[in-house]
Scaffold this motif. Structure first.
Motif, mmCIF file in Angstrom:
data_model
loop_
_atom_site.group_PDB
_atom_site.id
_atom_site.type_symbol
_atom_site.label_atom_id
_atom_site.label_comp_id
_atom_site.label_asym_id
_atom_site.label_seq_id
_atom_site.Cartn_x
_atom_site.Cartn_y
_atom_site.Cartn_z
ATOM 1 N N ASP A 1 -20.902 -16.270 75.076
ATOM 2 C CA ASP A 1 -21.928 -17.239 74.669
ATOM 3 C C ASP A 1 -21.762 -17.709 73.218
ATOM 4 O OD1 ASP A 1 -22.519 -14.855 73.469
ATOM 5 O OD2 ASP A 1 -24.638 -14.820 74.065
ATOM 6 N N ALA A 2 -20.638 -17.343 72.582
ATOM 7 C CA ALA A 2 -20.413 -17.768 71.200
ATOM 8 C C ALA A 2 -20.114 -19.260 71.151
ATOM 9 C CB ALA A 2 -19.246 -16.989 70.594
ATOM 10 N N SER A 3 -20.557 -19.911 70.088
ATOM 11 C CA SER A 3 -20.312 -21.343 69.917
ATOM 12 C C SER A 3 -18.948 -21.544 69.257
ATOM 13 C CB SER A 3 -21.404 -21.974 69.045
ATOM 14 O OG SER A 3 -22.673 -21.839 69.667
ATOM 15 N N PRO A 4 -18.032 -22.218 69.935
ATOM 16 C CA PRO A 4 -16.689 -22.409 69.353
ATOM 17 C C PRO A 4 -16.703 -23.399 68.199
ATOM 18 C CG PRO A 4 -16.890 -23.633 71.409
ATOM 19 C CD PRO A 4 -18.152 -22.822 71.271
ATOM 20 N N ARG A 5 -15.763 -23.218 67.266
ATOM 21 C CA ARG A 5 -15.583 -24.129 66.161
ATOM 22 C C ARG A 5 -14.159 -24.677 66.189
ATOM 23 N NH1 ARG A 5 -16.907 -20.451 61.171
ATOM 24 N NH2 ARG A 5 -16.201 -18.833 62.607
ATOM 25 N N PRO A 6 -13.942 -25.907 65.766
ATOM 26 C CA PRO A 6 -12.583 -26.459 65.755
ATOM 27 C C PRO A 6 -11.659 -25.618 64.879
ATOM 28 C CG PRO A 6 -14.211 -28.188 65.431
ATOM 29 C CD PRO A 6 -14.937 -26.881 65.321
ATOM 30 N N ALA A 7 -10.498 -25.264 65.390
ATOM 31 C CA ALA A 7 -9.576 -24.419 64.640
ATOM 32 C C ALA A 7 -9.048 -25.112 63.391
ATOM 33 C CB ALA A 7 -8.405 -24.013 65.537
ATOM 34 N N LEU B 1 -10.567 -26.809 61.176
ATOM 35 C CA LEU B 1 -11.419 -26.553 60.015
ATOM 36 C C LEU B 1 -11.204 -25.145 59.475
ATOM 37 C CD1 LEU B 1 -14.745 -28.211 61.254
ATOM 38 C CD2 LEU B 1 -12.996 -29.176 59.734
ATOM 39 N N LEU B 2 -10.972 -24.187 60.386
ATOM 40 C CA LEU B 2 -10.731 -22.819 59.943
ATOM 41 C C LEU B 2 -9.431 -22.706 59.165
ATOM 42 C CD1 LEU B 2 -11.801 -20.848 63.148
ATOM 43 C CD2 LEU B 2 -13.080 -21.086 61.017
ATOM 44 N N TRP B 3 -8.406 -23.394 59.657
ATOM 45 C CA TRP B 3 -7.106 -23.306 58.994
ATOM 46 C C TRP B 3 -7.114 -23.951 57.613
ATOM 47 C CZ3 TRP B 3 -3.531 -20.006 59.942
ATOM 48 C CH2 TRP B 3 -3.355 -19.502 61.236
ATOM 49 N N ALA C 1 -7.488 -21.328 55.015
ATOM 50 C CA ALA C 1 -6.541 -20.214 55.052
ATOM 51 C C ALA C 1 -6.055 -19.857 53.651
ATOM 52 C CB ALA C 1 -5.355 -20.580 55.942
ATOM 53 N N GLU C 2 -5.863 -18.572 53.428
ATOM 54 C CA GLU C 2 -5.302 -18.074 52.179
ATOM 55 C C GLU C 2 -4.012 -17.341 52.493
ATOM 56 O OE1 GLU C 2 -8.126 -15.683 50.168
ATOM 57 O OE2 GLU C 2 -9.687 -17.236 50.109
ATOM 58 N N ALA C 3 -2.909 -17.840 51.940
ATOM 59 C CA ALA C 3 -1.585 -17.283 52.207
ATOM 60 C C ALA C 3 -1.289 -17.271 53.705
ATOM 61 C CB ALA C 3 -1.460 -15.867 51.633
ATOM 62 N N GLY C 4 -1.764 -18.316 54.383
ATOM 63 C CA GLY C 4 -1.497 -18.427 55.816
ATOM 64 C C GLY C 4 -2.384 -17.570 56.683
ATOM 65 N N VAL C 5 -3.403 -16.938 56.102
ATOM 66 C CA VAL C 5 -4.284 -16.029 56.844
ATOM 67 C C VAL C 5 -5.692 -16.606 56.891
ATOM 68 C CG1 VAL C 5 -5.305 -13.721 56.929
ATOM 69 C CG2 VAL C 5 -2.915 -14.011 56.216
ATOM 70 N N VAL C 6 -6.276 -16.618 58.086
ATOM 71 C CA VAL C 6 -7.654 -17.059 58.272
ATOM 72 C C VAL C 6 -8.513 -15.838 58.573
ATOM 73 C CG1 VAL C 6 -9.231 -18.390 59.705
ATOM 74 C CG2 VAL C 6 -6.999 -19.349 59.105
ATOM 75 N N ARG C 7 -9.585 -15.660 57.855
ATOM 76 C CA ARG C 7 -10.499 -14.535 58.086
ATOM 77 C C ARG C 7 -11.816 -15.078 58.622
ATOM 78 N NH1 ARG C 7 -8.173 -10.121 56.012
ATOM 79 N NH2 ARG C 7 -6.625 -10.430 54.341
ATOM 80 N N ILE C 8 -12.288 -14.450 59.697
ATOM 81 C CA ILE C 8 -13.537 -14.868 60.326
ATOM 82 C C ILE C 8 -14.497 -13.681 60.302
ATOM 83 C CG2 ILE C 8 -14.603 -15.754 62.432
ATOM 84 C CD1 ILE C 8 -11.891 -16.893 63.197
ATOM 85 N N GLY C 9 -15.685 -13.880 59.801
ATOM 86 C CA GLY C 9 -16.663 -12.796 59.769
ATOM 87 C C GLY C 9 -16.566 -11.995 58.489
#
Length: 250
Positions: free
Chosen positions: A17-23, A25-27, A30-38
């Protein structure tokens, strides 16, 4: 691992039931190619993405045989090997040692092979040449054709290599590979020809002999039937594409 050209979109979520977000925007964050969520340090999931590029003309040899997604679970013996390869690849990407790109390319190729092996173990009967190579008879015929592509093979000779009767071999080959033995041989020759013309390593007459044709005319007729253009036109187009590619930057 996703495969194929223009793979379908997908959603990754911690709950249904989580609401998806466009990837995209997350990228951007990114810091040094790493995306952190939460919130940190709660990091119980690690995703590593990448891609392998294939020659467009020959990519279908592999992608046509595979599903759009291959899942290798932790319990699968191949899972641990894949995890080790991914760790090595991630280390090489972060490192700045000499020869890094070379090592990364080879590790990516090994990773693909292990993924294909995992897929083959999950499939009762892999289709096409991937499954046929594991068949003692049909696999022997495929290896013989690949080893001597210029030979004027007959179905009878290939059946002999496979230790099967001519009729049984022809039917088994079509069932497993999806086409007749001689049609497969023609298609394989033309794939090799496309590669050679793209690289511009042989003249058309030399290429005709290398792929088993007695004359340039016979080769050109077969090439046009399979590829849709003459060998000369294909080579000229490849030269234009190569000249338009950006060269190394200073």
């Amino acid at each position: 691992m996703g495969l194929g050209i223009n793979p379908p979109s997908y959603v990754l979520a911690s709950t249904l039931d989580a609401s998806p977000r466009p990837a995209e925007l997350l990228w951007k964050g990114a810091e040094a190619g790493v995306v952190r969520i939460g919130p940190e340090p709660a990091e119980d999931t690690y995703l590593c993405s990448g891609h392998l590029a294939f020659d467009d003309a020959n990519a279908c040899i592999l992608t046509d045989l595979l599903p759009p997604l291959v899942i290798v679970r932790v319990a699968d013996p191949r899972g641990r090997q894949l995890a080790q390869l991914i760790d090595l690849l991630a280390t090489e990407v972060e490192a700045t040692d000499a020869g890094g790109p070379l090592v990364q390319n080879h590790l990516a190729q090994v990773l693909l092979v292990h993924m294909l092996r995992a897929h083959a173990r999950q499939t009762d009967q892999p289709i096409g040449w991937m499954g046929a190579l594991n068949h003692d008879g049909i696999g022997a015929a495929l290896r013989a054709m690949h080893a001597d592509v210029a030979r004027s093979w007959t179905v009878g000779e290939l059946a002999g290599v496979s230790h099967m009767s001519r009729s049984a071999f022809a039917q088994a080959f079509k069932d497993q590979v999806g086409t007749s033995p001689l049609e497969y041989l023609i298609q394989w020759r033309m794939r090799l020809a496309r590669d050679a013309l793209t690289r511009d390593t042989l003249s058309i007459s030399e290429l005709a002999r290398a792929t088993g044709y007695l004359s340039e005319s016979a080769f050109s007729t077969a090439f046009r039937r399979v590829v849709g253009s003459s060998p000369r036109s294909f080579r000229d187009g490849a030269r234009v594409s190569a000249s338009n590619r950006p060269g190394p930057q200073d």
